[in-house]
Motif scaffolding. Structure first.
Motif, PDB file in Angstrom:
ATOM      1  N   GLU A  80       4.424  -7.234   4.539  1.00 58.21           N
ATOM      2  CA  GLU A  80       3.468  -7.765   3.565  1.00 58.21           C
ATOM      3  C   GLU A  80       2.271  -8.405   4.261  1.00 58.21           C
ATOM      4  O   GLU A  80       1.118  -8.205   3.867  1.00 58.21           O
ATOM      5  N   SER A  87       2.361  -1.109   2.969  1.00 57.67           N
ATOM      6  CA  SER A  87       3.409  -2.119   3.070  1.00 57.67           C
ATOM      7  C   SER A  87       4.785  -1.509   2.845  1.00 57.67           C
ATOM      8  O   SER A  87       5.737  -1.785   3.584  1.00 57.67           O
ATOM      9  N   ASP A  88       4.901  -0.641   1.839  1.00 53.11           N
ATOM     10  CA  ASP A  88       6.176   0.033   1.566  1.00 53.11           C
ATOM     11  C   ASP A  88       6.589   0.915   2.742  1.00 53.11           C
ATOM     12  O   ASP A  88       7.778   0.982   3.099  1.00 53.11           O
ATOM     13  N   LYS A 139      -2.934  -0.621   0.159  1.00 51.43           N
ATOM     14  CA  LYS A 139      -2.195  -1.773   0.691  1.00 51.43           C
ATOM     15  C   LYS A 139      -0.708  -1.720   0.331  1.00 51.43           C
ATOM     16  O   LYS A 139       0.155  -1.918   1.200  1.00 51.43           O
ATOM     17  N   LYS A 140      -0.395  -1.464  -0.933  1.00 56.37           N
ATOM     18  CA  LYS A 140       1.006  -1.425  -1.346  1.00 56.37           C
ATOM     19  C   LYS A 140       1.750  -0.264  -0.694  1.00 56.37           C
ATOM     20  O   LYS A 140       2.889  -0.417  -0.225  1.00 56.37           O
ATOM     21  N   GLU A 141       1.103   0.894  -0.648  1.00 62.06           N
ATOM     22  CA  GLU A 141       1.748   2.071  -0.053  1.00 62.06           C
ATOM     23  C   GLU A 141       2.036   1.843   1.429  1.00 62.06           C
ATOM     24  O   GLU A 141       3.106   2.221   1.924  1.00 62.06           O
TER      25      GLU A 141
END
Length: 273
Positions: free
Chosen positions: A231, A217-218, A213-215
């Motif tokens: 996000e 989003s980035d 998820k974070k990767e």
């Protein structure tokens, strides 16, 4: 055939197929555009971000197919609620809403129709086959590398020809009123398996890269999406790609009386260019 039908989002992958099918059977059907300068025969001005465009768009309309850009965003509830109020005021008789599968965040929007005095049908759709051939993943298919945040969970991809046929039936016939349908294919594939199937058909080695998820989003932020959009997309995808949708629905069979198109048939019929 003297009914006027409005397809909100009628220039998108799904909507334009619905518009074409109605025109092919002789119905008066209108699509929406967000650009005033593009308004012409068969097109009406409508902008989800401008509530003043809602009532004019649904004037002299009998039935509406609602395709919202993302029914999971907070603004969607207020927008669809206002739209339904305008439809009721202008005498629209029926609405069909395209919704998502397994998303608690979209249930409030569905509730607007369920509690409305209008006739309604809700279609909860799986991911489209055509996301690989004319949408989200086409560039990756063409470049040889698809990157997404779907891991091992399997998805019953649905073909847009089946989905649009189902939408047309639900708008035309009263027997579908007041019902919610899960519209999917009848096979389960991981996204990596889907990409590999397409690669085999094209005779190319197309890689699939999983991001958490974070990767992801980035990644979206790095390619220019606003922070809050990136996000939200990552959170929404994380919700529906956790395995909760690893099952098939019977909507195509119930509405159309036939089996859904196979994913491999879709792949065979497309050049992905």
């Amino acid at each position: 055939m003297n009914e006027n039908i409005l397809v909100i989002g009628g220039e998108g992958k799904n909507g334009r197929r619905v518009v074409e099918k109605f025109r092919n059977i002789g119905f008066s059907v209108f699509s929406t555009t967000r650009t005033k300068e593009e308004v012409k025969t068969g097109l009406v001005f409508f902008d989800w971000n401008d509530g003043s465009t809602y009532e004019p768009a649904v004037s002299n309309i009998d039935k509406v197919y609602i395709v919202h850009p993302d029914t999971s965003v907070p603004d969607a509830y207020e927008q669809i609620n206002l739209l339904m109020s305008c439809m009721e005021k202008k005498g629209v008789s029926k609405a069909v809403l395209l919704s998502g599968r397994g998303q608690e965040s979209v249930r409030k929007c569905e509730g607007i129709l369920i509690n409305s005095p209008l006739k309604w049908t809700i279609i909860r759709s799986a991911w489209f086959n055509q996301n690989f051939s004319e949408g989200h993943f086409l560039h990756g298919i063409q470049s040889g590398s698809v990157t997404f945040m779907a891991g091992s969970a399997k998805e019953p991809f649905v073909d847009l020809d089946d989905l649009s046929d189902a939408v047309v039936e639900c708008l035309l016939h009263e027997k579908y009123n007041g019902k919610i349908y899960e519209v999917t294919g009848d096979e389960l594939f991981t996204f990596e398996e889907a990409v590999k199937t397409i690669g085999n058909r094209l005779g190319r080695d197309i890689k699939y890269h999983f991001l958490n998820k974070k990767e992801y989003s980035d990644l979206l932020k790095n390619i220019g999406l606003p922070h809050f959009v990136a996000e939200h997309m990552a959170v929404a995808f994380d919700e529906i790609l956790d395995g909760r949708n690893e099952n098939t629905g019977s909507g195509i069979q119930e509405i159309l009386g036939r089996s859904p198109k196979k994913f491999k048939e879709f792949v065979k019929l497309n050049a992905f260019n």
